[in-house]
Design a protein around this motif. Structure first.
Motif, PDB file in Angstrom:
ATOM      1  N   GLU A  57       0.843  -1.188   0.000  1.00  0.00           N
ATOM      2  CA  GLU A  57       0.000   0.000   0.000  1.00  0.00           C
ATOM      3  C   GLU A  57       0.879   1.239   0.000  1.00  0.00           C
ATOM      4  OE1 GLU A  57      -3.411  -0.040   2.658  1.00  0.00           O
ATOM      5  OE2 GLU A  57      -2.836  -2.083   3.216  1.00  0.00           O
ATOM      6  N   TYR A  58       0.526   2.202  -0.845  1.00  0.00           N
ATOM      7  CA  TYR A  58       1.221   3.482  -0.936  1.00  0.00           C
ATOM      8  C   TYR A  58       0.265   4.587  -0.502  1.00  0.00           C
ATOM      9  CZ  TYR A  58       4.610   1.058  -3.896  1.00  0.00           C
ATOM     10  OH  TYR A  58       5.547   0.197  -4.381  1.00  0.00           O
ATOM     11  N   TYR A  59       0.718   5.434   0.412  1.00  0.00           N
ATOM     12  CA  TYR A  59      -0.026   6.622   0.827  1.00  0.00           C
ATOM     13  C   TYR A  59       0.893   7.815   0.616  1.00  0.00           C
ATOM     14  CZ  TYR A  59      -2.922   3.159   3.131  1.00  0.00           C
ATOM     15  OH  TYR A  59      -3.710   2.065   3.397  1.00  0.00           O
ATOM     16  N   ASN A  60       0.628   8.606  -0.421  1.00  0.00           N
ATOM     17  CA  ASN A  60       1.543   9.669  -0.816  1.00  0.00           C
ATOM     18  C   ASN A  60       0.827  11.001  -0.956  1.00  0.00           C
ATOM     19  OD1 ASN A  60       2.516   7.202  -3.111  1.00  0.00           O
ATOM     20  ND2 ASN A  60       3.576   7.575  -1.222  1.00  0.00           N
ATOM     21  N   THR A  61       1.604  12.064  -0.864  1.00  0.00           N
ATOM     22  CA  THR A  61       1.137  13.409  -1.164  1.00  0.00           C
ATOM     23  C   THR A  61       1.985  13.932  -2.303  1.00  0.00           C
ATOM     24  OG1 THR A  61       0.536  13.772   1.138  1.00  0.00           O
ATOM     25  CG2 THR A  61       0.748  15.719  -0.256  1.00  0.00           C
ATOM     26  N   VAL A  62       1.330  14.352  -3.374  1.00  0.00           N
ATOM     27  CA  VAL A  62       2.012  14.858  -4.562  1.00  0.00           C
ATOM     28  C   VAL A  62       1.742  16.348  -4.664  1.00  0.00           C
ATOM     29  CG1 VAL A  62       2.205  14.666  -7.071  1.00  0.00           C
ATOM     30  CG2 VAL A  62       1.660  12.650  -5.718  1.00  0.00           C
ATOM     31  N   ARG A  74      -2.336   3.841  -3.576  1.00  0.00           N
ATOM     32  CA  ARG A  74      -2.350   2.701  -4.490  1.00  0.00           C
ATOM     33  C   ARG A  74      -2.206   1.444  -3.643  1.00  0.00           C
ATOM     34  NH1 ARG A  74       1.423   2.954  -9.524  1.00  0.00           N
ATOM     35  NH2 ARG A  74      -0.405   4.042 -10.260  1.00  0.00           N
ATOM     36  N   ILE A  75      -2.971   0.430  -3.998  1.00  0.00           N
ATOM     37  CA  ILE A  75      -2.873  -0.871  -3.354  1.00  0.00           C
ATOM     38  C   ILE A  75      -2.543  -1.887  -4.440  1.00  0.00           C
ATOM     39  CG2 ILE A  75      -4.084  -2.664  -2.084  1.00  0.00           C
ATOM     40  CD1 ILE A  75      -5.822  -0.469  -0.872  1.00  0.00           C
ATOM     41  N   MET A  76      -1.510  -2.693  -4.193  1.00  0.00           N
ATOM     42  CA  MET A  76      -1.096  -3.706  -5.167  1.00  0.00           C
ATOM     43  C   MET A  76      -1.055  -5.060  -4.488  1.00  0.00           C
ATOM     44  SD  MET A  76       1.879  -1.591  -7.237  1.00  0.00           S
ATOM     45  CE  MET A  76       3.088  -2.657  -6.641  1.00  0.00           C
ATOM     46  N   PHE A  77      -1.482  -6.088  -5.215  1.00  0.00           N
ATOM     47  CA  PHE A  77      -1.449  -7.450  -4.726  1.00  0.00           C
ATOM     48  C   PHE A  77      -0.648  -8.271  -5.714  1.00  0.00           C
ATOM     49  CE2 PHE A  77      -3.344 -11.749  -4.439  1.00  0.00           C
ATOM     50  CZ  PHE A  77      -3.040 -12.006  -3.131  1.00  0.00           C
ATOM     51  N   ASP A  78       0.393  -8.939  -5.247  1.00  0.00           N
ATOM     52  CA  ASP A  78       1.256  -9.750  -6.095  1.00  0.00           C
ATOM     53  C   ASP A  78       1.226 -11.211  -5.651  1.00  0.00           C
ATOM     54  OD1 ASP A  78       2.464  -7.594  -7.668  1.00  0.00           O
ATOM     55  OD2 ASP A  78       3.431  -7.034  -5.781  1.00  0.00           O
ATOM     56  N   VAL A  79       1.252 -12.094  -6.629  1.00  0.00           N
ATOM     57  CA  VAL A  79       1.378 -13.536  -6.385  1.00  0.00           C
ATOM     58  C   VAL A  79       2.629 -13.998  -7.099  1.00  0.00           C
ATOM     59  CG1 VAL A  79       0.309 -15.793  -6.703  1.00  0.00           C
ATOM     60  CG2 VAL A  79      -1.137 -13.787  -6.281  1.00  0.00           C
TER      61      VAL A  79
END
Length: 83
Positions: A57-62, A74-79
């Motif tokens: 999980e990414y929690y960013n301020t741009v 952004r949330i990413m799930f990898d297998v």
């Protein structure tokens, strides 16, 4: 990867406006932008030998410098399989 193993990771990043050429940035963190800061949290587990499940999980301020700033997540799930 051995069955039952797990990992936890955390990082905080801060990228100034012109600190890195944009083609060298991590495209997952803040969408590849500079002028950003934020958190990356990763958890992975291996339920059986050779199989790894990973959630990031990414929690960013741009837009740290300038009149506006935007939140980016952004949330990413990898297998992953290994044999």
């Amino acid at each position: 990867t051995r069955s039952g193993s797990w990992r936890f990771g955390y990082s905080y990043r801060h990228a100034e406006v012109f600190s890195v050429p944009q083609y060298f940035t991590d495209s997952d963190f803040a969408g590849g932008a500079t002028n950003a800061s934020g958190h990356e949290i990763t958890v992975s587990v291996a339920p059986i030998d050779g199989l790894t499940l990973k959630l990031t999980e990414y929690y960013n301020t741009v837009g740290l410098v300038g009149p506006t700033s935007n939140s980016f997540s952004r949330i990413m799930f990898d297998v992953s399989f290994s044999f």
